[in-house]
Design an enzyme around this catalytic site. Sequence first.
Site, PDB file in Angstrom:
ATOM      1  N   LYS A   1       0.833  -1.215   0.000  1.00 58.41           N
ATOM      2  CA  LYS A   1       0.000   0.000   0.000  1.00 58.41           C
ATOM      3  C   LYS A   1       0.864   1.261   0.000  1.00 58.41           C
ATOM      4  O   LYS A   1       0.637   2.181  -0.780  1.00 58.41           O
ATOM      5  CB  LYS A   1      -0.922   0.015   1.241  1.00 58.41           C
ATOM      6  CG  LYS A   1      -1.798  -1.221   1.370  1.00 58.41           C
ATOM      7  CD  LYS A   1      -2.689  -1.172   2.600  1.00 58.41           C
ATOM      8  CE  LYS A   1      -1.939  -1.136   3.922  1.00 58.41           C
ATOM      9  NZ  LYS A   1      -1.138  -2.353   4.197  1.00 58.41           N
TER      10      LYS A   1
ATOM     11  N   ARG B   1      -8.955   0.539  10.059  1.00 58.27           N
ATOM     12  CA  ARG B   1      -8.505  -0.829  10.303  1.00 58.27           C
ATOM     13  C   ARG B   1      -9.490  -1.614  11.154  1.00 58.27           C
ATOM     14  O   ARG B   1      -9.239  -2.778  11.451  1.00 58.27           O
ATOM     15  CB  ARG B   1      -7.163  -0.801  11.019  1.00 58.27           C
ATOM     16  CG  ARG B   1      -5.965  -1.057  10.084  1.00 58.27           C
ATOM     17  CD  ARG B   1      -4.738  -0.688  10.861  1.00 58.27           C
ATOM     18  NE  ARG B   1      -3.558  -1.431  10.578  1.00 58.27           N
ATOM     19  CZ  ARG B   1      -2.484  -0.904   9.985  1.00 58.27           C
ATOM     20  NH1 ARG B   1      -2.505   0.310   9.494  1.00 58.27           N
ATOM     21  NH2 ARG B   1      -1.391  -1.608   9.864  1.00 58.27           N
TER      22      ARG B   1
ATOM     23  N   ARG C   1      11.601  -5.884   4.220  1.00 63.11           N
ATOM     24  CA  ARG C   1      11.445  -4.426   4.075  1.00 63.11           C
ATOM     25  C   ARG C   1      12.546  -3.688   4.833  1.00 63.11           C
ATOM     26  O   ARG C   1      12.886  -4.025   5.960  1.00 63.11           O
ATOM     27  CB  ARG C   1      10.072  -3.993   4.605  1.00 63.11           C
ATOM     28  CG  ARG C   1       9.912  -2.486   4.663  1.00 63.11           C
ATOM     29  CD  ARG C   1       8.468  -2.046   4.733  1.00 63.11           C
ATOM     30  NE  ARG C   1       7.727  -2.615   5.849  1.00 63.11           N
ATOM     31  CZ  ARG C   1       6.408  -2.514   5.985  1.00 63.11           C
ATOM     32  NH1 ARG C   1       5.683  -1.903   5.052  1.00 63.11           N
ATOM     33  NH2 ARG C   1       5.794  -3.047   7.024  1.00 63.11           N
TER      34      ARG C   1
ATOM     35  N   ARG D   1      12.340  -1.854  10.507  1.00 63.22           N
ATOM     36  CA  ARG D   1      11.390  -1.483  11.551  1.00 63.22           C
ATOM     37  C   ARG D   1      11.336  -2.599  12.583  1.00 63.22           C
ATOM     38  O   ARG D   1      11.311  -3.774  12.228  1.00 63.22           O
ATOM     39  CB  ARG D   1       9.995  -1.331  10.919  1.00 63.22           C
ATOM     40  CG  ARG D   1       9.661   0.068  10.505  1.00 63.22           C
ATOM     41  CD  ARG D   1       8.404   0.126   9.648  1.00 63.22           C
ATOM     42  NE  ARG D   1       7.219  -0.472  10.248  1.00 63.22           N
ATOM     43  CZ  ARG D   1       6.017  -0.489   9.663  1.00 63.22           C
ATOM     44  NH1 ARG D   1       5.851   0.037   8.452  1.00 63.22           N
ATOM     45  NH2 ARG D   1       4.985  -1.041  10.252  1.00 63.22           N
TER      46      ARG D   1
ATOM     47  N   ARG E   1       0.837  -9.284  13.743  1.00 62.78           N
ATOM     48  CA  ARG E   1       0.190  -8.257  12.916  1.00 62.78           C
ATOM     49  C   ARG E   1      -0.738  -8.888  11.882  1.00 62.78           C
ATOM     50  O   ARG E   1      -1.794  -8.349  11.577  1.00 62.78           O
ATOM     51  CB  ARG E   1       1.255  -7.382  12.232  1.00 62.78           C
ATOM     52  CG  ARG E   1       1.939  -6.446  13.235  1.00 62.78           C
ATOM     53  CD  ARG E   1       3.192  -5.828  12.670  1.00 62.78           C
ATOM     54  NE  ARG E   1       2.942  -4.937  11.568  1.00 62.78           N
ATOM     55  CZ  ARG E   1       3.850  -4.616  10.642  1.00 62.78           C
ATOM     56  NH1 ARG E   1       5.068  -5.130  10.701  1.00 62.78           N
ATOM     57  NH2 ARG E   1       3.551  -3.786   9.681  1.00 62.78           N
TER      58      ARG E   1
HETATM   59  P1  ADP Z   1       2.447  -1.731   3.199  1.00 61.42           P
HETATM   60  O1  ADP Z   1       2.463  -0.240   3.106  1.00 61.42           O
HETATM   61  O2  ADP Z   1       1.210  -2.344   2.628  1.00 61.42           O
HETATM   62  O3  ADP Z   1       2.740  -2.222   4.586  1.00 61.42           O
HETATM   63  P2  ADP Z   1       4.940  -1.563   1.617  1.00 61.42           P
HETATM   64  O4  ADP Z   1       4.523  -0.709   0.473  1.00 61.42           O
HETATM   65  O5  ADP Z   1       5.782  -0.943   2.669  1.00 61.42           O
HETATM   66  O6  ADP Z   1       3.636  -2.280   2.275  1.00 61.42           O
HETATM   67  O7  ADP Z   1       5.671  -2.853   1.002  1.00 61.42           O
HETATM   68  C1  ADP Z   1       6.202  -3.884   1.840  1.00 61.42           C
HETATM   69  C2  ADP Z   1       7.526  -4.370   1.276  1.00 61.42           C
HETATM   70  O8  ADP Z   1       7.313  -5.045   0.031  1.00 61.42           O
HETATM   71  C3  ADP Z   1       8.534  -3.256   0.978  1.00 61.42           C
HETATM   72  O9  ADP Z   1       9.818  -3.746   1.292  1.00 61.42           O
HETATM   73  C4  ADP Z   1       8.377  -2.998  -0.531  1.00 61.42           C
HETATM   74  O10 ADP Z   1       9.603  -2.562  -1.115  1.00 61.42           O
HETATM   75  C5  ADP Z   1       7.979  -4.378  -1.046  1.00 61.42           C
HETATM   76  N1  ADP Z   1       7.007  -4.338  -2.148  1.00 61.42           N
HETATM   77  C6  ADP Z   1       5.975  -3.462  -2.310  1.00 61.42           C
HETATM   78  N2  ADP Z   1       5.254  -3.767  -3.406  1.00 61.42           N
HETATM   79  C7  ADP Z   1       5.833  -4.871  -3.938  1.00 61.42           C
HETATM   80  C8  ADP Z   1       5.559  -5.681  -5.099  1.00 61.42           C
HETATM   81  N3  ADP Z   1       4.522  -5.414  -5.908  1.00 61.42           N
HETATM   82  N4  ADP Z   1       6.375  -6.745  -5.333  1.00 61.42           N
HETATM   83  C9  ADP Z   1       7.404  -7.017  -4.498  1.00 61.42           C
HETATM   84  N5  ADP Z   1       7.726  -6.295  -3.413  1.00 61.42           N
HETATM   85  C10 ADP Z   1       6.945  -5.236  -3.137  1.00 61.42           C
HETATM   86  P1  AMP Z   2       1.629   0.291   9.441  1.00 61.40           P
HETATM   87  O1  AMP Z   2       2.759   1.242   9.248  1.00 61.40           O
HETATM   88  O2  AMP Z   2       0.391   0.653   8.685  1.00 61.40           O
HETATM   89  O3  AMP Z   2       2.045  -1.141   9.239  1.00 61.40           O
HETATM   90  O4  AMP Z   2       1.215   0.435  10.995  1.00 61.40           O
HETATM   91  C1  AMP Z   2       2.123   0.157  12.030  1.00 61.40           C
HETATM   92  C2  AMP Z   2       1.381   0.017  13.361  1.00 61.40           C
HETATM   93  O5  AMP Z   2       0.740   1.254  13.705  1.00 61.40           O
HETATM   94  C3  AMP Z   2       0.262  -1.023  13.406  1.00 61.40           C
HETATM   95  O6  AMP Z   2       0.749  -2.336  13.656  1.00 61.40           O
HETATM   96  C4  AMP Z   2      -0.605  -0.488  14.545  1.00 61.40           C
HETATM   97  O7  AMP Z   2      -0.023  -0.760  15.805  1.00 61.40           O
HETATM   98  C5  AMP Z   2      -0.515   1.015  14.330  1.00 61.40           C
HETATM   99  N1  AMP Z   2      -1.585   1.518  13.427  1.00 61.40           N
HETATM  100  C6  AMP Z   2      -1.430   2.079  12.194  1.00 61.40           C
HETATM  101  N2  AMP Z   2      -2.617   2.423  11.678  1.00 61.40           N
HETATM  102  C7  AMP Z   2      -3.556   2.076  12.597  1.00 61.40           C
HETATM  103  C8  AMP Z   2      -4.981   2.156  12.643  1.00 61.40           C
HETATM  104  N3  AMP Z   2      -5.698   2.670  11.631  1.00 61.40           N
HETATM  105  N4  AMP Z   2      -5.605   1.679  13.752  1.00 61.40           N
HETATM  106  C9  AMP Z   2      -4.906   1.179  14.791  1.00 61.40           C
HETATM  107  N5  AMP Z   2      -3.589   1.052  14.804  1.00 61.40           N
HETATM  108  C10 AMP Z   2      -2.888   1.508  13.725  1.00 61.40           C
END
Ligand code: ADP
Ligand code: AMP
Length: 207
Positions: free
Chosen positions: A15, A89, A128, A154, A165
């Site tokens: 995302k 969420r 990541r 992270r 998660r």
């Molecule tokens: P989210 O925001 O949904 O948690 P991220 O955009 O941070 O996910 O993506 C998670 C990991 O996967 C990152 O390391 C990113 O570089 C990688 N990634 C994102 N989209 C793709 C894809 N289409 N194919 C492979 N790896 C991806």
């Molecule tokens: P994310 O960066 O989206 O993976 O979020 C990291 C962490 O932040 C999650 O595991 C939750 O602990 C918290 N968080 C982010 N967005 C929300 C939400 N909309 N509601 C509750 N917790 C959230």
Amino acid sequence: MAKTIIFLGAPGAGKGTQAQRLSEEKGFIQVSTGDILRANVKNKTELGKKAKEYMEAGQLVPDELIISMIENELRKLEGKDIILDGFPRTVKQAEALEDLLKKLGRSLDYVILFDVSDEEVIKRITGRRIDPKTGKVYHVIYNPPPADVEVIQREDDKKEVVKKRLEVYHSQTAPLIDYYEKKGILVRIDASTDPNKVYEELIKVIG
Ligand code: ADP
Ligand code: AMP
């Protein structure tokens, strides 16, 4: 009217990657609740102090805190096209969002579901890496950082927390799929392909 799009999907579904590109190329503002919370934790604000433990444990931060945080953000973004990345969420958050959008005179245009298997999501999250200076997201295999960029992992992307998660996603967030499907605004996209293909699909949907 300014557009409001929700990005829904498991952690690691891609995302943030797509939201970053859409904001660079189409001028959307990415509103990532995870990023806002991490900034609050870093700056040791009252909200950050309250949220920290939940985040480290891979649990959701309580709805009340998130809802007032998002209200503050959206008030600053009047007239702007936005992507809500990682919010709502829970069903309670989705209901609060509906009220808030009405109050602010905004529509809800699309809810995009990033469809990808748990197996792939685990590979993506555990690989990541983030550039703490720019916030740019990389992946050790799929999108390795340049040699001169120092990246970090992270804390909640470590394997033990990732499992929690994903459980939380399936029990508390996945019910939103049905919630938005019933409203007729859910669009699924295949997020298991490479980032350029996912972006193409996204553009087909939002035009
Ligand atoms: P989210 O925001 O949904 O948690 P991220 O955009 O941070 O996910 O993506 C998670 C990991 O996967 C990152 O390391 C990113 O570089 C990688 N990634 C994102 N989209 C793709 C894809 N289409 N194919 C492979 N790896 C991806
Ligand atoms: P994310 O960066 O989206 O993976 O979020 C990291 C962490 O932040 C999650 O595991 C939750 O602990 C918290 N968080 C982010 N967005 C929300 C939400 N909309 N509601 C509750 N917790 C959230």
